[in-house]
Write a protein that holds these residues in place. Structure first.
Motif, PDB file in Angstrom:
ATOM      1  N   GLY A 169      53.798-107.966 -49.045  1.00 25.92           N
ATOM      2  CA  GLY A 169      53.142-109.231 -48.734  1.00 25.92           C
ATOM      3  C   GLY A 169      51.817-108.993 -48.028  1.00 25.92           C
ATOM      4  N   ASN A 170      51.013-110.044 -47.898  1.00 31.34           N
ATOM      5  CA  ASN A 170      49.684-109.908 -47.294  1.00 31.34           C
ATOM      6  C   ASN A 170      49.730-109.288 -45.906  1.00 31.34           C
ATOM      7  N   LEU A 171      50.650-109.766 -45.056  1.00 33.12           N
ATOM      8  CA  LEU A 171      50.715-109.288 -43.680  1.00 33.12           C
ATOM      9  C   LEU A 171      51.093-107.812 -43.622  1.00 33.12           C
ATOM     10  N   GLY A 172      52.120-107.411 -44.380  1.00 34.99           N
ATOM     11  CA  GLY A 172      52.534-106.019 -44.384  1.00 34.99           C
ATOM     12  C   GLY A 172      51.436-105.100 -44.910  1.00 34.99           C
ATOM     13  N   PHE A 173      50.748-105.541 -45.963  1.00 33.28           N
ATOM     14  CA  PHE A 173      49.668-104.754 -46.555  1.00 33.28           C
ATOM     15  C   PHE A 173      48.501-104.598 -45.572  1.00 33.28           C
ATOM     16  N   ILE A 174      48.094-105.694 -44.969  1.00 30.40           N
ATOM     17  CA  ILE A 174      46.959-105.666 -44.034  1.00 30.40           C
ATOM     18  C   ILE A 174      47.259-104.789 -42.829  1.00 30.40           C
ATOM     19  N   ASN A 175      48.461-104.918 -42.277  1.00 28.14           N
ATOM     20  CA  ASN A 175      48.828-104.123 -41.098  1.00 28.14           C
ATOM     21  C   ASN A 175      48.824-102.633 -41.414  1.00 28.14           C
ATOM     22  N   ARG A 176      49.333-102.265 -42.571  1.00 29.91           N
ATOM     23  CA  ARG A 176      49.363-100.846 -42.932  1.00 29.91           C
ATOM     24  C   ARG A 176      47.957-100.299 -43.159  1.00 29.91           C
TER      25      ARG A 176
ATOM     26  N   HIS B 250      45.232-101.527 -41.832  1.00 29.02           N
ATOM     27  CA  HIS B 250      44.522-101.566 -40.548  1.00 29.02           C
ATOM     28  C   HIS B 250      44.858-100.345 -39.699  1.00 29.02           C
ATOM     29  N   ARG B 251      46.131 -99.984 -39.656  1.00 29.51           N
ATOM     30  CA  ARG B 251      46.545 -98.853 -38.823  1.00 29.51           C
ATOM     31  C   ARG B 251      46.337 -97.508 -39.521  1.00 29.51           C
ATOM     32  N   GLY B 252      46.468 -97.486 -40.821  1.00 34.46           N
ATOM     33  CA  GLY B 252      46.389 -96.207 -41.530  1.00 34.46           C
ATOM     34  C   GLY B 252      45.092 -95.961 -42.255  1.00 34.46           C
ATOM     35  N   GLY B 253      44.256 -96.969 -42.340  1.00 32.84           N
ATOM     36  CA  GLY B 253      42.982 -96.817 -43.028  1.00 32.84           C
ATOM     37  C   GLY B 253      43.016 -97.421 -44.417  1.00 32.84           C
ATOM     38  N   VAL B 254      41.844 -97.720 -44.935  1.00 36.58           N
ATOM     39  CA  VAL B 254      41.724 -98.314 -46.259  1.00 36.58           C
ATOM     40  C   VAL B 254      42.328 -97.375 -47.316  1.00 36.58           C
ATOM     41  N   GLY B 255      43.120 -97.942 -48.205  1.00 36.69           N
ATOM     42  CA  GLY B 255      43.747 -97.157 -49.255  1.00 36.69           C
ATOM     43  C   GLY B 255      45.049 -96.497 -48.849  1.00 36.69           C
ATOM     44  N   ARG B 256      45.539 -96.796 -47.640  1.00 40.64           N
ATOM     45  CA  ARG B 256      46.740 -96.119 -47.131  1.00 40.64           C
ATOM     46  C   ARG B 256      47.996 -96.491 -47.932  1.00 40.64           C
ATOM     47  N   VAL B 257      48.114 -97.753 -48.353  1.00 39.32           N
ATOM     48  CA  VAL B 257      49.290 -98.157 -49.117  1.00 39.32           C
ATOM     49  C   VAL B 257      49.365 -97.385 -50.431  1.00 39.32           C
ATOM     50  N   GLU B 258      48.230 -97.268 -51.117  1.00 45.02           N
ATOM     51  CA  GLU B 258      48.200 -96.503 -52.365  1.00 45.02           C
ATOM     52  C   GLU B 258      48.570 -95.042 -52.101  1.00 45.02           C
ATOM     53  N   GLN B 259      48.090 -94.489 -50.982  1.00 39.94           N
ATOM     54  CA  GLN B 259      48.407 -93.106 -50.632  1.00 39.94           C
ATOM     55  C   GLN B 259      49.906 -92.941 -50.382  1.00 39.94           C
ATOM     56  N   ASP B 260      50.494 -93.911 -49.669  1.00 38.95           N
ATOM     57  CA  ASP B 260      51.936 -93.854 -49.395  1.00 38.95           C
ATOM     58  C   ASP B 260      52.747 -93.839 -50.694  1.00 38.95           C
ATOM     59  N   TRP B 261      52.381 -94.695 -51.630  1.00 39.43           N
ATOM     60  CA  TRP B 261      53.108 -94.779 -52.888  1.00 39.43           C
ATOM     61  C   TRP B 261      52.874 -93.534 -53.749  1.00 39.43           C
ATOM     62  N   THR B 262      51.680 -92.959 -53.645  1.00 38.63           N
ATOM     63  CA  THR B 262      51.407 -91.729 -54.385  1.00 38.63           C
ATOM     64  C   THR B 262      52.295 -90.597 -53.893  1.00 38.63           C
TER      65      THR B 262
END
Length: 412
Positions: free
Chosen positions: A376-383, A385-397
């Protein structure tokens, strides 16, 4: 003269044994009663012939009956034989697998009875028209006995034809030491049984059942409506979200997408999840199995939390049983609350935050559990914000790379 239970059992057994001998089978009687009344087998006519035996649980009745007991689901290859009218010259015999009987019980809502919910068993001595109609397709004749007992399949093996051990895509198979399928359980039936369990379970406290809203338009046969679209019972990847909806979100106009598909395609949570699955696994919603850990509707808005104790109860009663049925290689827990609940359920310590959770993946019975930010928007933004731009994609990779390595290792 009224027959007692033992007399009914003896007459029913004699009727059945007579039928089996007529179709060329041999019958043995177990010394101990462990849920098996008879063992039926095909006598080997040559040293090269395959031995073929089937356990039988017998249910005889002077008139008609139907009974099912959950304890029989653990006996591989068991046939439940119902003999109706044991005193009549034209008695009728029906042969069902446990899964056949369970499907009838689900279709006729016997699994919603107090007897099934509390004791795991149900019996009826006056079957109605609907039950009799469902039973008719299991009525035995000399020809259908041969098919049911696998006589023709064994004969094909003796002729040198390849043995067909394939199972339908909705079945779970457990191989024996030679790699042959020795057990098959219809996964979809098991998942639907859990769905009925959810429907029969009163929600805790101020929480609500799914069928409370829009005259039951959101209700489904599974634990979570999400599974309606993501119900690949042989999926290698499973997604576990926290909860499906809130009281506030369901009080508005009917969400046609959610009612039909079990999820709203335009919701940010689903848009992002679909994109991540496609990018990192080349999978669609229909290729995976997805559910919600907490199966009831929470009061308030979608951001409302759920007490850890209720989450843990839900993991025990609903989430873990679904995972054990599907047996995915990868279980993606969206959000730290879901991941910590599954860790607690499996006796592991909780993690402090999402960053620690993503690094703390663990394995149970062949399923690898990974934590990811809620999509969701909140979970994505928080991750981000704390991990840097592109962090969600990095986590899934990182997760998909680890997954592929484990699959590759299994294939060697």
């Amino acid at each position: 003269m009224t027959l007692d239970k033992q007399a009914i059992e003896i007459l029913g057994r004699n009727r059945l044994v007579s039928e089996l001998i007529r179709v060329g089978m041999e019958v043995a009687f177990p010394i101990r009663d462990r849920g098996i009344d008879l063992i039926v087998y095909k006598d080997r006519s040559s040293p090269d012939q395959e031995f073929h035996a089937i356990p039988i649980q017998l249910k005889g009745a002077t008139k008609k009956n139907f009974t099912i007991d959950k304890k029989y689901e653990k006996i591989p290859h068991l046939l439940i034989i119902y003999v109706w009218g044991i005193e009549d010259a034209e008695h009728e015999t029906f042969a069902l697998t446990y899964q056949d009987a369970l499907k009838i019980a689900i279709d006729l809502r016997y699994t919603m009875s107090k007897s099934w919910i509390e004791n795991g068993k149900y019996a009826i001595t006056n079957p109605g028209v609907k039950l009799e109609k469902l039973m008719r397709k299991f009525l035995m004749t000399p020809e259908s006995w041969q098919e049911k007992l696998g006589i023709r399949r064994v004969a094909n093996t003796l002729e040198g034809k390849s043995r067909d051990t394939s199972l339908s895509k909705s079945c779970r198979s457990i191989p024996d030491s030679q790699g042959n399928a020795c057990e098959a359980v219809d996964k979809d039936l098991e998942l639907r049984a859990l769905g009925q369990k959810r429907q029969n379970t009163p929600p805790p406290g101020k929480y609500h059942p799914i069928n409370r809203y829009e005259e039951g338009a959101y209700e489904c046969d599974y634990v979570s409506p999400y599974t309606k679209s993501a119900k690949n019972v042989n999926a290698q990847v499973a997604i576990v979200l926290q909860d499906w909806a809130s009281d506030d979100s369901l009080r508005g106009p009917l969400d046609q997408g959610a009612a039909l598909l079990g999820y709203t395609p335009t919701a940010p949570t689903n848009v992002k999840l679909i994109q991540l699955l496609k990018t990192h696994f080349d999978l669609s919603i229909g290729d995976i199995f997805a559910t919600n850990l907490f199966p009831f509707i929470k009061p308030g808005g979608m951001k409302a939390g759920i007490p850890a104790g209720l989450m843990l109860d839900a993991a025990k009663e609903f989430a873990d049983p679904q995972i054990r049925i599907v047996r995915p290689k990868l279980v993606v827990c969206l959000g730290i609350a879901v991941f910590n609940t599954m860790r607690r359920f499996h006796g592991l310590r909780q993690v402090a935050n999402l960053d620690e959770g993503i690094k703390a993946h663990f394995s149970v019975d062949g399923s690898e559990y990974w934590c990811q930010a809620h999509t969701g928007n909140l979970g994505f933004i928080n991750r981000e914000h704390r991990g840097g731009v592109g962090r969600v994609e990095q986590d899934w990779t990182e997760m998909s790379t680890s997954y592929r390595k484990s699959i590759s290792a299994l294939g060697k």
